[in-house]
Each structure stands twice: as C-alpha cells, then as structure tokens.
Write an enzyme that holds these catalytic residues in place. Structure first.
Site, PDB file in Angstrom:
ATOM      1  N   GLU A 188       3.648 -29.327 -10.129  1.00 42.88           N
ATOM      2  CA  GLU A 188       3.248 -28.730  -8.856  1.00 42.88           C
ATOM      3  C   GLU A 188       1.971 -29.355  -8.301  1.00 42.88           C
ATOM      4  O   GLU A 188       1.535 -29.014  -7.213  1.00 42.88           O
ATOM      5  CB  GLU A 188       3.027 -27.214  -9.048  1.00 42.88           C
ATOM      6  CG  GLU A 188       4.295 -26.411  -9.298  1.00 42.88           C
ATOM      7  CD  GLU A 188       4.724 -26.369 -10.761  1.00 42.88           C
ATOM      8  OE1 GLU A 188       4.269 -27.231 -11.539  1.00 42.88           O
ATOM      9  OE2 GLU A 188       5.519 -25.486 -11.123  1.00 42.88           O
TER      10      GLU A 188
ATOM     11  N   LYS B 222      -1.707 -12.206 -28.378  1.00 43.19           N
ATOM     12  CA  LYS B 222      -2.506 -11.017 -28.075  1.00 43.19           C
ATOM     13  C   LYS B 222      -2.602 -10.163 -29.332  1.00 43.19           C
ATOM     14  O   LYS B 222      -1.679  -9.481 -29.714  1.00 43.19           O
ATOM     15  CB  LYS B 222      -1.896 -10.245 -26.910  1.00 43.19           C
ATOM     16  CG  LYS B 222      -1.984 -11.085 -25.649  1.00 43.19           C
ATOM     17  CD  LYS B 222      -1.399 -10.446 -24.429  1.00 43.19           C
ATOM     18  CE  LYS B 222      -1.457 -11.442 -23.288  1.00 43.19           C
ATOM     19  NZ  LYS B 222      -0.213 -12.117 -22.994  1.00 43.19           N
TER      20      LYS B 222
HETATM   21  P1  ADP Z   1       6.725 -28.194 -17.192  1.00 46.76           P
HETATM   22  O1  ADP Z   1       6.391 -28.502 -18.637  1.00 46.76           O
HETATM   23  O2  ADP Z   1       6.749 -26.737 -16.870  1.00 46.76           O
HETATM   24  O3  ADP Z   1       7.754 -29.027 -16.577  1.00 46.76           O
HETATM   25  P2  ADP Z   1       4.698 -29.873 -16.357  1.00 46.76           P
HETATM   26  O4  ADP Z   1       5.335 -30.976 -17.082  1.00 46.76           O
HETATM   27  O5  ADP Z   1       4.319 -30.040 -14.968  1.00 46.76           O
HETATM   28  O6  ADP Z   1       5.528 -28.625 -16.361  1.00 46.76           O
HETATM   29  O7  ADP Z   1       3.531 -29.353 -17.274  1.00 46.76           O
HETATM   30  C1  ADP Z   1       2.442 -28.648 -16.798  1.00 46.76           C
HETATM   31  C2  ADP Z   1       1.780 -27.913 -17.908  1.00 46.76           C
HETATM   32  O8  ADP Z   1       1.554 -28.716 -19.050  1.00 46.76           O
HETATM   33  C3  ADP Z   1       0.415 -27.398 -17.541  1.00 46.76           C
HETATM   34  O9  ADP Z   1       0.477 -26.236 -16.778  1.00 46.76           O
HETATM   35  C4  ADP Z   1      -0.215 -27.186 -18.914  1.00 46.76           C
HETATM   36  O10 ADP Z   1       0.189 -25.966 -19.486  1.00 46.76           O
HETATM   37  C5  ADP Z   1       0.384 -28.290 -19.724  1.00 46.76           C
HETATM   38  N1  ADP Z   1      -0.562 -29.408 -19.803  1.00 46.76           N
HETATM   39  C6  ADP Z   1      -0.590 -30.535 -19.087  1.00 46.76           C
HETATM   40  N2  ADP Z   1      -1.583 -31.336 -19.478  1.00 46.76           N
HETATM   41  C7  ADP Z   1      -2.240 -30.690 -20.474  1.00 46.76           C
HETATM   42  C8  ADP Z   1      -3.372 -30.987 -21.295  1.00 46.76           C
HETATM   43  N3  ADP Z   1      -4.038 -32.128 -21.199  1.00 46.76           N
HETATM   44  N4  ADP Z   1      -3.738 -30.057 -22.203  1.00 46.76           N
HETATM   45  C9  ADP Z   1      -3.086 -28.893 -22.340  1.00 46.76           C
HETATM   46  N5  ADP Z   1      -2.008 -28.570 -21.604  1.00 46.76           N
HETATM   47  C10 ADP Z   1      -1.588 -29.446 -20.684  1.00 46.76           C
END
Ligand code: ADP
Length: 550
Positions: A339, A447
């Site tokens: 997003e 939690k």
């Molecule tokens: P999805 O996995 O839902 O397809 P994305 O690939 O766009 O979505 O991933 C986004 C999510 O990945 C973020 O909201 C976060 O939770 C996680 N994320 C991305 N980069 C990092 C990072 N460097 N450290 C921790 N979490 C991360």
C-alpha cells in the site's frame, strides 16, 4: 484526489506530467549503452542495454495498440525478474495501460480471483507458469489472450489455449516507431494485490506520479542509494510491489541491472553476483539465508557486493552482523508495504552516530529506520491519540504521503483512512531522532495478561543462538495469562539445540516475563507468497498446544 485553492500568483515553470515512459526514454538517451543482464527461463544469460530495451518496449507498445489495448486497460504479467518483464513494465504503463503484476506463488484460485477482479485483457507469462495459465484460463473470461514470453521455438503447443500468442512474434511483427502518449500524471500505471493472508486480496493502484516520486525518493543516498556506478541485482521479485521500485530507480539512475530469473538458490545468485560485479541488491531475509549458507559452506567472499537493502519482514540482527562484519556488506534495513509503493523508511546512520562503538551503531541500524522525504509517520493508541517519540512507547503505526494508498482498487474495504492517515497494521516505536522500529504486526502481537509482547524481539534473540536457522514466535492459549509465547525453531542442518539452554539465552536480553514458555523444533516454517512466515498457519497448527505449567 482533492483540488486545492489556486494562488493569484502561479509559478512559471514548465508543467510536464511525470510519466513512467520518461524513465526509459531517459535511460536510452543518457545511459543507452549501460547493460541489462538476465538469466532467462530458457537457462542462458541474455545481455543487452537500455537503448535496446527501449526499442523493444516500443515494439511491444505498438503490439498492444494493435491488439486494441486502450488507456486504463489492465494487462497482467506472471513473470520472473528478466528483460522481457522490464520491457512489459515500460510498454504497458508507458502506453497508458495498467501493468498488473501477479504473484505466481498465490493459489490458482486466488490468481483467477484477482485476474477477474482486475478485468485483465491480456496476460503475459513466463513458461514456468504455463500450468497456472492452464488452471485459470477457463475461469477468466475477461482475458482475450495469453502472451508467452519465450522464443518462438519454445512456444507451447496447447490446444486448450486457443488464444495463445508468442511475445517474440509480437516484437518481430511491430516497429519501434512509437511516440509515448502524454496524459494526466495521476492516471493509473500499475496494480498490485496484497497477498491477502486474510480475506480476498485487495488491489493497490499506483499512478504515474506516485511511481515517479517514489523512484526519486527511494534513489536518495539514505534510501536505496542507486547510482550510475552500481550494478543492481533485484532479488525481490518484479511481481511483488514492483521489486521495491528498482525497475524504475535503476534506469532512472543509469545503474546496470542484473536479473536472476527463476534461479534464486544461493549458488546461482552467488555466481551472478560475481560474474556481473553486482554492487547492490535487495531482498527479503529468507533469500539471504540461502545465499549466506552457500557462501559460508564454500568458504567464499564477495568481491564487489557492497550494499543490500533487506525488508519485507524484520532483518534478524544476526544476519545483519554476518553481512556487515564477515562480508563487509552494508545492510540497509527498510520497511514498507504494498500500500506504500512500497518504501517508507530505511535505516542508515547520521553524522552524530559516527563515533559510536560498533555495537551502538548496530543497534541504530537494526531499527527499520528513518522516513524518506515524502512519507510521514506517527504512532497512536487504540483511541487514535498520538504517542510520544521516546523509542519505548509502542502504538499503531500510521502513514501518509504522495505514494501511499488512499483507497483500494474498486473501493474494496471501503474508506480505509483514519483522518487522512493510512493504518499500516504494524505496531512500532519511534525514537527522538525519528528512527522507527517495528515491534510486530498488530495481529501477531502476543497479549499476555493484558500486556503486549512483541514477537520480533524474541525471534531476533533466538536467531542469534548457535544452531538456530529460523525462529517464529506465536501466542498460544494460557489459562491464566490468556496467551503466552511459544517459540518454533528450525535448526541448521545437523545442528543440535538444547531447549533449556536456548531459553536461558534470553536472560538479560529481554524482560524476563517475555521469555517463551516453551520451544518446539520443527522441520520448516510455512512461508507465504512473498516469502514471509505465515503465523496464522502456525497459530492454527498449534492451537491445541499445551504449554508446560510452571
Ligand atoms: P503482505 O505481506 O500483506 O502482502 P507486504 O508484502 O506489503 O504485505 O508487507 C507489508 C508488511 O510487511 C508490513 O506491514 C510489515 O508488517 C512487514 N514488513 C515489511 N518490512 C518490514 C521490516 N523491515 N521489518 C518488519 N516488518 C516488515
């Protein structure tokens, strides 16, 4: 898109729409001879340069026009990182259609859902994915043709796919006499669906303007820092959030591009890194595991590799240390999401950190970093009240900016903004210098007795223990505390890990009550379509797990 008031005195500068076609035009004219090298699905190495890439993109754009593709039409790709995919990036968006990159690791049912949701007119695919095309074709009536991205002599003869076209035939049959159309920079350029771990995938629809702004910002020194001196190998797939924008930022900067195709194992990657003198790469942590294991097992070094961006999930500090201290590779820990086009923050040092000890510098670099100009972040509590930037208080992370989603494609999910900010679903702290650190995804937080335990910290500690290859922490039911942490561990090949010793290793590294209640050794962790650990699957699998009672 809102309209803003006009000043009585407007600036007197040219107003040229920011269009994606201008990137490949720029690369052709100013960096025409700079190379693009691809390991092809056919197995061999293909080489050409930005000028040739531009010419073939224009041929493909003419072909799309011949096929009746109009402004705003969605054209899908199911393809690895390679030169034809790059040509499709420019031909499709450049001609005003919308590039819809599909993640082939999704289930075919999800793929046909998103093809139909996007109403894709044509679908370009690498031969590897022919079985997916065969599985979905009957369910995707909107697709007028499937374009196989292969040489003529490799074109499958499949009677069940009457509308099968050959990419190279289209290139040969069309001229490169094509003028990129000029249109509103806010027009849609590309479409990427979230992996949809819960519910149906939803589409993030980028614009030409948002893509160009993201490309500028992400190329800055404290972002990806891409330049004409770099040889860039994007391991992060072009089917996952546009390979973090590298197919735009590399040509924009004149960097050499090296595409690994389907071979992402440690050996193939290492060979390409060395042969093509790769200086910069980008990928999720799981990819580096494979490469680092190969390099360590064979006692190798990198001769040109200097910098890598790691993101998509938290980069384990142990991995960062190995890359930095053993191999001299600078690691930029980055955070973002589909997003957000995707980049939001990147971790680099400031001048004030120069004299810190190695350990103190590492502590700064482990955070997900600073925002790039163009993105704003804040943390709020459940009532939406902003929380302090003290590096300790954690809250829901919200973002806004010119390359952040304002609503999902076709309005799915309704109004997703909170007072003009996009809720990321991540929980984070922000320190007084503006460095953000992700504690967890809100749905993965444990939690325990009304308090939150962030799982990333626990996993980072576990991964630093000898013999641990991968670790994931989940909350499981506890009669007194509601939930307590259970640590799931994959051991390195042949390694023995003592459960009690591993638990003792947590002493002094985290609050005592955060220590996992138990450890279970498993063979592999379930990974999703973007290489991330599927914690919902693990929670389901260990739903009935009985933690030892103290
Ligand atoms: P999805 O996995 O839902 O397809 P994305 O690939 O766009 O979505 O991933 C986004 C999510 O990945 C973020 O909201 C976060 O939770 C996680 N994320 C991305 N980069 C990092 C990072 N460097 N450290 C921790 N979490 C991360």
């Amino acid at each position: 898109m809102s309209s803003y008031p006009k000043s009585p005195l407007m600036g007197q500068m040219m107003s040229k729409p920011m269009l994606i076609s201008s990137i490949i035009e720029h690369a052709d004219r100013y960096f025409g001879k700079n190379e693009i090298v691809s390991r092809r699905v056919e197995g061999d190495i293909h080489r050409y340069n930005y000028s040739e890439c531009h010419r073939r993109s224009k041929r493909l754009a003419n072909a799309l026009r011949q096929l009746g593709v109009q402004l705003g039409d969605r054209i899908a790709t199911l393809a690895w990182n390679g030169y034809r995919h790059l040509e499709a990036y420019y031909a499709i968006s450049g001609s005003g259609a919308v590039l819809h990159t599909i993640n082939p690791r999704l289930h075919p049912e999800q793929i046909s859902y998103i093809v139909n949701h996007a109403e894709d007119q044509y679908l370009l695919f690498d031969l590897t994915f022919l079985p997916i095309i065969q599985a979905i074709a009957a369910h995707c009536p909107c697709v007028k043709g499937y374009i196989a991205m292969c040489d003529r002599d490799r074109l499958p003869t499949d009677g069940k796919l009457p509308n099968l076209l050959c990419y190279e035939d289209l290139i040969d049959a069309n001229s490169d006499d094509f003028v990129w159309p000029v249109f509103d920079e806010n027009s849609a350029s590309s479409l990427c669906y979230t992996s949809g771990t819960t519910g149906h995938p939803k589409g993030a629809l980028y614009s030409h303007r948002s893509t160009i702004l993201h490309s500028y910002a992400s190329s800055m020194p404290d972002g990806l820092n891409v330049s004409a001196r770099d040889s860039v190998l994007p391991v992060v797939p072009m089917f996952h959030v546009n390979a973090w924008g590298l197919p735009y930022s590399a040509p924009l900067s004149g960097a050499k591009l090296v595409f690994p195709g389907p071979q992402l194992d440690g050996k193939s990657l290492y060979e390409l890194f060395e042969q093509e003198q790769v200086t910069f790469s980008a990928g999720v942590p799981t990819v580096w595991l494979g490469l680092l294991t190969y390099v360590a097992q064979n006692d190798l070094k990198f001769s040109t590799f200097k910098r890598t961006v790691i993101g998509g999930s938290a980069c384990p500090p142990a991995m960062m240390k190995t890359l930095r201290l053993t191999y001299g590779v600078e690691v930029v820990h980055a955070w973002g999401m589909t997003e957000m086009s995707p980049l939001g923050t990147a971790g680099t040092l400031m001048a004030k950190h120069r004299d810190l000890s190695e350990e103190e510098q590492q502590a700064v670099l482990e955070k997900q970093g600073h925002v790039l100009y163009g993105v704003e972040i804040k943390i709020v509590d459940d009532a939406g009240q902003e929380l302090p930037w003290d590096g300790k208080t954690y809250g829901n992370l919200l973002v806004r900016g010119s390359w952040i989603i304002s609503s999902y494609f076709k309005g799915e999910g309704g109004d997703v903004l909170q007072d003009g900010w996009f809720p990321t679903g991540d929980v984070a702290t922000i320190d007084p210098d503006g460095y953000m650190q992700i504690t967890d995804r809100s749905k993965d937080v444990i939690k325990s007795g009304g308090e939150w335990i962030g799982t990333i910290d626990l996993e980072n500690v576990a991964m630093a223990y000898p013999g641990v290859l991968q670790a994931a922490c989940i909350g499981v039911f506890h009669p007194k505390w509601d939930e307590r942490p259970l640590l799931l561990v994959v051991r390195k090949p042949g390694a023995e890990v003592d459960k009690q010793a591993l638990l003792r290793f947590f002493d002094g590294k985290i609050a005592k009550w955060w220590t996992p209640d138990d450890v279970v050794f498993i063979d592999a962790l379930p990974l999703g379509a973007t290489g991330k650990i599927l914690k919902n699957k693990l929670r389901e699998q260990f739903k009935e797990y009985h933690l030892p009672t103290a």
